[in-house]
Design an enzyme around this catalytic site. Structure first.
Site, mmCIF file in Angstrom:
data_model
loop_
_atom_site.group_PDB
_atom_site.id
_atom_site.type_symbol
_atom_site.label_atom_id
_atom_site.label_comp_id
_atom_site.label_asym_id
_atom_site.label_seq_id
_atom_site.Cartn_x
_atom_site.Cartn_y
_atom_site.Cartn_z
ATOM 1 N N ILE A 180 0.827 -1.199 0.000
ATOM 2 C CA ILE A 180 0.000 0.000 0.000
ATOM 3 C C ILE A 180 0.868 1.259 0.000
ATOM 4 O O ILE A 180 0.557 2.241 -0.683
ATOM 5 C CB ILE A 180 -0.954 -0.016 1.205
ATOM 6 C CG1 ILE A 180 -1.937 -1.185 1.087
ATOM 7 C CG2 ILE A 180 -1.724 1.298 1.305
ATOM 8 C CD1 ILE A 180 -2.808 -1.396 2.309
ATOM 9 N N ARG A 239 12.834 0.939 6.281
ATOM 10 C CA ARG A 239 14.047 0.485 6.963
ATOM 11 C C ARG A 239 15.194 0.158 6.018
ATOM 12 O O ARG A 239 16.350 0.148 6.417
ATOM 13 C CB ARG A 239 13.724 -0.761 7.804
ATOM 14 C CG ARG A 239 12.780 -0.502 8.957
ATOM 15 C CD ARG A 239 12.448 -1.784 9.692
ATOM 16 N NE ARG A 239 11.736 -2.734 8.831
ATOM 17 C CZ ARG A 239 11.411 -3.968 9.179
ATOM 18 N NH1 ARG A 239 11.747 -4.414 10.390
ATOM 19 N NH2 ARG A 239 10.758 -4.756 8.353
ATOM 20 N N ASP A 255 13.457 3.009 11.362
ATOM 21 C CA ASP A 255 12.714 1.860 11.883
ATOM 22 C C ASP A 255 11.769 2.388 12.964
ATOM 23 O O ASP A 255 12.214 2.820 14.032
ATOM 24 C CB ASP A 255 13.686 0.831 12.471
ATOM 25 C CG ASP A 255 12.991 -0.411 12.988
ATOM 26 O OD1 ASP A 255 11.738 -0.440 13.004
ATOM 27 O OD2 ASP A 255 13.693 -1.359 13.385
ATOM 28 N N TYR A 271 -3.451 -7.382 16.837
ATOM 29 C CA TYR A 271 -3.448 -6.675 15.561
ATOM 30 C C TYR A 271 -4.755 -5.892 15.383
ATOM 31 O O TYR A 271 -4.748 -4.686 15.112
ATOM 32 C CB TYR A 271 -3.257 -7.643 14.397
ATOM 33 C CG TYR A 271 -3.234 -6.950 13.054
ATOM 34 C CD1 TYR A 271 -2.062 -6.369 12.581
ATOM 35 C CD2 TYR A 271 -4.378 -6.861 12.269
ATOM 36 C CE1 TYR A 271 -2.032 -5.713 11.367
ATOM 37 C CE2 TYR A 271 -4.360 -6.205 11.049
ATOM 38 C CZ TYR A 271 -3.182 -5.635 10.599
ATOM 39 O OH TYR A 271 -3.173 -4.978 9.390
ATOM 40 N N VAL A 317 -4.910 -7.285 0.923
ATOM 41 C CA VAL A 317 -4.287 -6.626 -0.222
ATOM 42 C C VAL A 317 -3.030 -7.407 -0.568
ATOM 43 O O VAL A 317 -2.266 -7.803 0.321
ATOM 44 C CB VAL A 317 -3.925 -5.160 0.103
ATOM 45 C CG1 VAL A 317 -3.336 -4.476 -1.131
ATOM 46 C CG2 VAL A 317 -5.144 -4.406 0.602
ATOM 47 N N THR A 350 0.335 -7.782 -0.988
ATOM 48 C CA THR A 350 1.556 -7.061 -0.639
ATOM 49 C C THR A 350 2.544 -8.070 -0.054
ATOM 50 O O THR A 350 2.304 -9.270 -0.071
ATOM 51 C CB THR A 350 1.266 -5.967 0.410
ATOM 52 O OG1 THR A 350 0.930 -6.594 1.661
ATOM 53 C CG2 THR A 350 0.118 -5.066 -0.027
#
Length: 257
Positions: A13, A33, A59, A148, A181, A183
């Site tokens: 994204i 990162r 990070d 999450y 999605v 990714t």
């Protein structure tokens, strides 16, 4: 030309936001990162669209990383007009299977970093009377699915609350809630995805187009896909106790393994 800062810009994204905003003529500050990937991305976007792309290696699971990005957002001489808080990750495993250190790192990236970077960006935007922040959450915010989902629920509530506080200031805030999605998200977490039905997958570029359209219309919450909008509509009317059982069974059936 306005400037947009995108965290987690090198994949998924975040990369889709970078492509779209560069194509629209925005200069970029690309944050991730991996310095090598950032430089390659910056060069490609500059060569293709003629925009300036600044690289900032950070990070957001570390104090130094958050401070570095916050300092850039606080730069009044070269202001950021649009912040995309996209950096995030998933942990594989159920509660108590995931090390506590990993759970706390998730909260630092998904919650603390979002809070601090939004604050750093919005102060200058409010003074200038314009600007926008997109905080990438998830449809997992609306169902009881562990750390999450809880962290993404915080993102949604925080973003909508701040949007109300800043109403009339010229600063827009929006929580973006995508579904699955395609990714690097699941691969990095060591999660398999073969059991997820094809119809549940979203295209990152289409998702970003819908999100930017919703932001322009002043929405504080964006679920830019009819399939997931319908699913979340059902979620709103299902009792929480029953919803917990449904999402647990669905997670075992369709969730990343």
């Amino acid at each position: 030309m306005t400037t947009a800062l995108i965290t987690g810009s090198t994949a998924g994204i975040g990369a889709a936001f970078a492509r779209r905003l560069a194509a629209d003529g925005h200069n970029l500050v690309l944050v991730a990162r991996d310095t090598k990937r950032l430089r390659e991305q910056a060069t490609e976007l500059h060569d293709r669209h003629g925009i300036e792309a600044e690289v900032l290696t950070a990070d957001l699971a570390t104090e130094d990383g958050i401070e570095a990005v916050a300092k850039r957002l606080d730069d009044r001489r070269d202001p950021v007009d649009l912040l995309i808080n996209n950096a995030g990750f998933g942990n594989k495993g159920h509660f108590l299977e995931v090390p506590m250190a990993d759970e706390l790192t998730m909260l630092k990236v998904h919650c603390e970093a979002v809070l601090r970077l939004t604050s750093a960006a919005v102060e200058g935007m409010r003074d200038r009377g314009r600007g926008g922040v997109v905080n990438v959450a998830s449809v997992a915010a609306f169902v009881p699915r562990g750390t999450y989902g809880a962290s993404k629920a915080w993102v949604v509530q925080f973003t909508q609350g701040v949007a109300k506080d800043l109403a009339g200031s010229g600063v827009r805030l929006m929580a973006l809630c995508p579904g699955f999605v395609r990714t690097e998200f699941h691969e990095r977490a060591g999660m398999g995805t073969d059991n997820i039905p094809k119809w549940m997958w979203l295209d990152a570029d289409k998702l970003v187009a819908g999100a930017l359209s919703d932001l322009a219309r002043g929405k504080s919450l964006s679920i830019p896909d009819p399939r997931y909008k319908a699913m979340m509509g059902v979620v709103k009317v299902v009792p929480r106790g029953l919803l917990g059982g449904i999402t647990s069974r669905t997670g075992r059936k369709y969730g990343p393994q």
